[in-house]
Design an enzyme around this catalytic site. Structure first.
Site, PDB file in Angstrom:
ATOM      1  CG  ASP A   1      -2.071  -1.000   1.059  1.00 13.81           C
ATOM      2  OD1 ASP A   1      -2.362  -1.385  -0.095  1.00 13.81           O
ATOM      3  OD2 ASP A   1      -2.673  -1.384   2.076  1.00 13.81           O
TER       4      ASP A   1
ATOM      5  CD  GLU B   1      -2.314   9.160   6.925  1.00 18.94           C
ATOM      6  OE1 GLU B   1      -1.271   9.322   6.274  1.00 18.94           O
ATOM      7  OE2 GLU B   1      -2.804   8.053   7.115  1.00 18.94           O
TER       8      GLU B   1
HETATM    9  P1  NAP Z   1       5.228   2.730   6.640  1.00 19.23           P
HETATM   10  O1  NAP Z   1       5.334   3.392   7.965  1.00 19.23           O
HETATM   11  O2  NAP Z   1       6.389   1.985   6.086  1.00 19.23           O
HETATM   12  O3  NAP Z   1       3.957   1.714   6.596  1.00 19.23           O
HETATM   13  C1  NAP Z   1       2.847   1.821   7.353  1.00 19.23           C
HETATM   14  C2  NAP Z   1       1.885   0.658   7.122  1.00 19.23           C
HETATM   15  O4  NAP Z   1       0.624   1.219   6.706  1.00 19.23           O
HETATM   16  C3  NAP Z   1       2.289  -0.369   6.057  1.00 19.23           C
HETATM   17  O5  NAP Z   1       2.046  -1.653   6.585  1.00 19.23           O
HETATM   18  C4  NAP Z   1       1.348  -0.068   4.902  1.00 19.23           C
HETATM   19  O6  NAP Z   1       1.023  -1.209   4.143  1.00 19.23           O
HETATM   20  C5  NAP Z   1       0.112   0.392   5.660  1.00 19.23           C
HETATM   21  N1  NAP Z   1      -0.851   1.190   4.900  1.00 19.23           N
HETATM   22  C6  NAP Z   1      -0.644   2.270   4.096  1.00 19.23           C
HETATM   23  N2  NAP Z   1      -1.819   2.721   3.618  1.00 19.23           N
HETATM   24  C7  NAP Z   1      -2.782   1.911   4.116  1.00 19.23           C
HETATM   25  C8  NAP Z   1      -4.197   1.873   3.997  1.00 19.23           C
HETATM   26  N3  NAP Z   1      -4.868   2.775   3.275  1.00 19.23           N
HETATM   27  N4  NAP Z   1      -4.881   0.913   4.678  1.00 19.23           N
HETATM   28  C9  NAP Z   1      -4.244   0.009   5.432  1.00 19.23           C
HETATM   29  N5  NAP Z   1      -2.903  -0.017   5.595  1.00 19.23           N
HETATM   30  C10 NAP Z   1      -2.182   0.928   4.944  1.00 19.23           C
HETATM   31  O7  NAP Z   1       4.845   3.863   5.576  1.00 19.23           O
HETATM   32  P2  NAP Z   1       4.266   3.748   4.140  1.00 19.23           P
HETATM   33  O8  NAP Z   1       4.263   2.306   3.686  1.00 19.23           O
HETATM   34  O9  NAP Z   1       4.889   4.782   3.263  1.00 19.23           O
HETATM   35  O10 NAP Z   1       2.757   4.180   4.442  1.00 19.23           O
HETATM   36  C11 NAP Z   1       2.471   5.477   4.872  1.00 19.23           C
HETATM   37  C12 NAP Z   1       1.266   5.381   5.749  1.00 19.23           C
HETATM   38  O11 NAP Z   1       1.633   4.781   6.969  1.00 19.23           O
HETATM   39  C13 NAP Z   1       0.684   6.704   6.178  1.00 19.23           C
HETATM   40  O12 NAP Z   1      -0.160   7.252   5.192  1.00 19.23           O
HETATM   41  C14 NAP Z   1      -0.039   6.327   7.442  1.00 19.23           C
HETATM   42  O13 NAP Z   1      -1.402   6.001   7.182  1.00 19.23           O
HETATM   43  C15 NAP Z   1       0.657   5.076   7.914  1.00 19.23           C
HETATM   44  N6  NAP Z   1       1.248   5.315   9.251  1.00 19.23           N
HETATM   45  C16 NAP Z   1       0.696   4.669  10.303  1.00 19.23           C
HETATM   46  C17 NAP Z   1       1.130   4.911  11.584  1.00 19.23           C
HETATM   47  C18 NAP Z   1       0.473   4.180  12.720  1.00 19.23           C
HETATM   48  O14 NAP Z   1      -0.440   3.384  12.448  1.00 19.23           O
HETATM   49  N7  NAP Z   1       0.859   4.449  13.959  1.00 19.23           N
HETATM   50  C19 NAP Z   1       2.169   5.835  11.816  1.00 19.23           C
HETATM   51  C20 NAP Z   1       2.723   6.483  10.714  1.00 19.23           C
HETATM   52  C21 NAP Z   1       2.236   6.226   9.428  1.00 19.23           C
HETATM   53  P3  NAP Z   1       2.049  -1.974   3.202  1.00 19.23           P
HETATM   54  O15 NAP Z   1       2.902  -2.806   4.109  1.00 19.23           O
HETATM   55  O16 NAP Z   1       1.158  -2.791   2.334  1.00 19.23           O
HETATM   56  O17 NAP Z   1       2.829  -0.956   2.426  1.00 19.23           O
END
Ligand code: NAP
Length: 266
Positions: free
Chosen positions: A46, A121
């Site tokens: 994703d 987001e």
């Molecule tokens: P990352 O920090 O390497 O990955 C964050 C995780 O979020 C990965 O497992 C990714 O899936 C998953 N993800 C991304 N979009 C998603 C969606 N729409 N629905 C469900 N899971 C999703 O960063 P990244 O891969 O570049 O992704 C950036 C995203 O990470 C941000 O947009 C934010 O939503 C998320 N994030 C989450 C947190 C938290 O939950 N505490 C903190 C910071 C950022 P894949 O493994 O398939 O790539």
């Protein structure tokens, strides 16, 4: 039928290998590479799709994702289905599913304005251990005074990402709305918030109004990427006019994916 394409991959050997194979077959099949392609094919996860969105978003471009790890929400084809997806791209006209995005308009104390679209987001939070203070307005009217770690505004598609970790509701990705989530709000006699997530429909506007500050204590994250915006005065966020098109060569089982990701025991 799709005539032009771009491929983006996660960079690991498996994703690279599939991306190379796709590129050769699509070129052989008569498709061409374009900077404003009909289709962006994301191979990885994703997160790879978020990068594809940043690099190639255009209202007339469609996106499709193949996951080389476990199935995701944007990358909903598995690597075992790579031949099937390739054949579909070459031979079929996809259905387009349109999903809402959000738009953030940042007004800086310098008078400069910046605009961004987000697929998952927009996060606005304190850079340090200190809290962030702001007024939350809805459609121009003061709603609450916020003091806490930050505020996250999610698209419906982003409701399964960062928003989910902050106890936001899971929203079907086609609903035209945005979700506003507080991050560790302080509630006392001066600062008082609803302390629940808010869901705003299209055509309504959330405004975050910051008191004047002379440090760079606020951090802005959009779809996982940090944006250096100094001395923010106010931010307007709304559901964007623009939408993202997903190319569906078969129906996307959103609720099944939610169940598999969050409820299934392996
Ligand atoms: P990352 O920090 O390497 O990955 C964050 C995780 O979020 C990965 O497992 C990714 O899936 C998953 N993800 C991304 N979009 C998603 C969606 N729409 N629905 C469900 N899971 C999703 O960063 P990244 O891969 O570049 O992704 C950036 C995203 O990470 C941000 O947009 C934010 O939503 C998320 N994030 C989450 C947190 C938290 O939950 N505490 C903190 C910071 C950022 P894949 O493994 O398939 O790539």
């Amino acid at each position: 039928m799709v005539k032009t394409f771009q491929i983006i991959d996660r960079g690991d050997p498996k994703s690279r290998e599939i991306a190379e194979r796709y590129k050769k077959s699509l070129l052989k099949g008569g498709l061409t590479i374009s900077q404003t392609p009909d289709l962006v094919i994301s191979i990885g996860g994703d997160g790879t799709m978020l990068k594809g969105f940043r690099d190639f978003y255009n209202p007339s471009t469609a996106f499709v994702g193949l996951h080389t790890g476990t199935l995701g929400f944007y990358a909903d084809w598995s690597k075992n289905e790579s031949e099937l997806l390739l054949k579909s791209i070459l031979q079929e006209q996809p259905q387009l599913e349109k999903c809402p995005l959000i738009k953030g308009e940042f007004k800086l104390q310098s008078g400069e304005k910046k605009e961004y679209l987000a697929m998952n987001e927009i996060v606005i939070k304190s850079k340090s251990i200190s809290t962030m203070i702001l007024d939350v307005k809805i459609n121009g009217e003061k709603f609450e005074s916020f003091r806490g770690d930050g505020i996250l505004i999610s698209t419906p598609s982003g409701s399964t990402a960062y928003s989910h970790s902050l106890w936001g509701s899971v929203i079907h990705p086609t609903i035209e709305a945005m979700q506003v989530i507080e991050m560790a709000s302080i509630n006392n006699s001066v600062f008082r918030t609803l302390n629940r997530s808010l869901v705003l429909p299209k055509n309504q506007q959330l405004m975050l109004d910051f008191p004047e500050h002379d440090d760079d204590s606020i951090i802005v994250g959009i779809d996982g990427k940090e944006y250096p915006l100094n001395k923010i005065q106010a931010v307007n966020i709304s559901v964007a006019e623009e939408k993202i098109n997903f190319a569906r060569y078969r129906t996307f089982p959103f609720w099944k994916r939610v169940m598999e990701k969050f409820l299934k025991e392996y």
